[in-house]
Design an enzyme around this catalytic site. Sequence first.
Site, PDB file in Angstrom:
ATOM      1  N   ASP A  15       0.851  -1.178   0.000  1.00 42.17           N
ATOM      2  CA  ASP A  15       0.000   0.000   0.000  1.00 42.17           C
ATOM      3  C   ASP A  15       0.897   1.241   0.000  1.00 42.17           C
ATOM      4  OD1 ASP A  15       0.911   0.308   2.621  1.00 42.17           O
ATOM      5  OD2 ASP A  15      -1.079   0.227   3.537  1.00 42.17           O
ATOM      6  N   THR A  74       2.717  -1.403   8.922  1.00 43.80           N
ATOM      7  CA  THR A  74       3.208  -2.306   9.976  1.00 43.80           C
ATOM      8  C   THR A  74       3.387  -3.733   9.505  1.00 43.80           C
ATOM      9  OG1 THR A  74       0.979  -2.873  10.705  1.00 43.80           O
ATOM     10  CG2 THR A  74       2.052  -0.961  11.782  1.00 43.80           C
TER      11      THR A  74
END
Length: 155
Positions: A15, A74
């Site tokens: 992303d 993350t």
Amino acid sequence: MAETGTKPAVAIGADHAGFVLKAALAEALVAMGHEVLDLGTDGTASVDYPDFAHAVCRAVAEGRARFGVLVCGTGIGMSIAANRHPGIRCALVHDATGARLTRAHNDANVLAMGGRMTGVEPALDALRAFLATPYEGGRHDRRVAKLTPAMESAR
């Protein structure tokens, strides 16, 4: 399965938060001689991480790539989305030790990392360890078999 020489094809996706690390990993994969299926994103504009996780996992499940690599901020969201796919064993790692152990013990076929959590050099070390480590089988086979839902194993 698509391969370049003896190096397996690798599908990669990220992303917006993982875009920079994805670019470095894709470049390293090409330098190592792997065919790279870059399934996006292509910049830092905000996008939805599940779209890229699903595309990479489909490429692995369909045999277009032997392994997948996913990067978001993350790595957590990507790993959750990836592990919803039958036949995908995605592991979130932060270093080479985790990458080596997940291949050896879990037969992971998708690697997830966090672009905001792991620096480029540790990520490159993890990628190399992941790709270089074979699944040990043996005592791990029983455990890995238990990762397959009953519905999937009935197919």
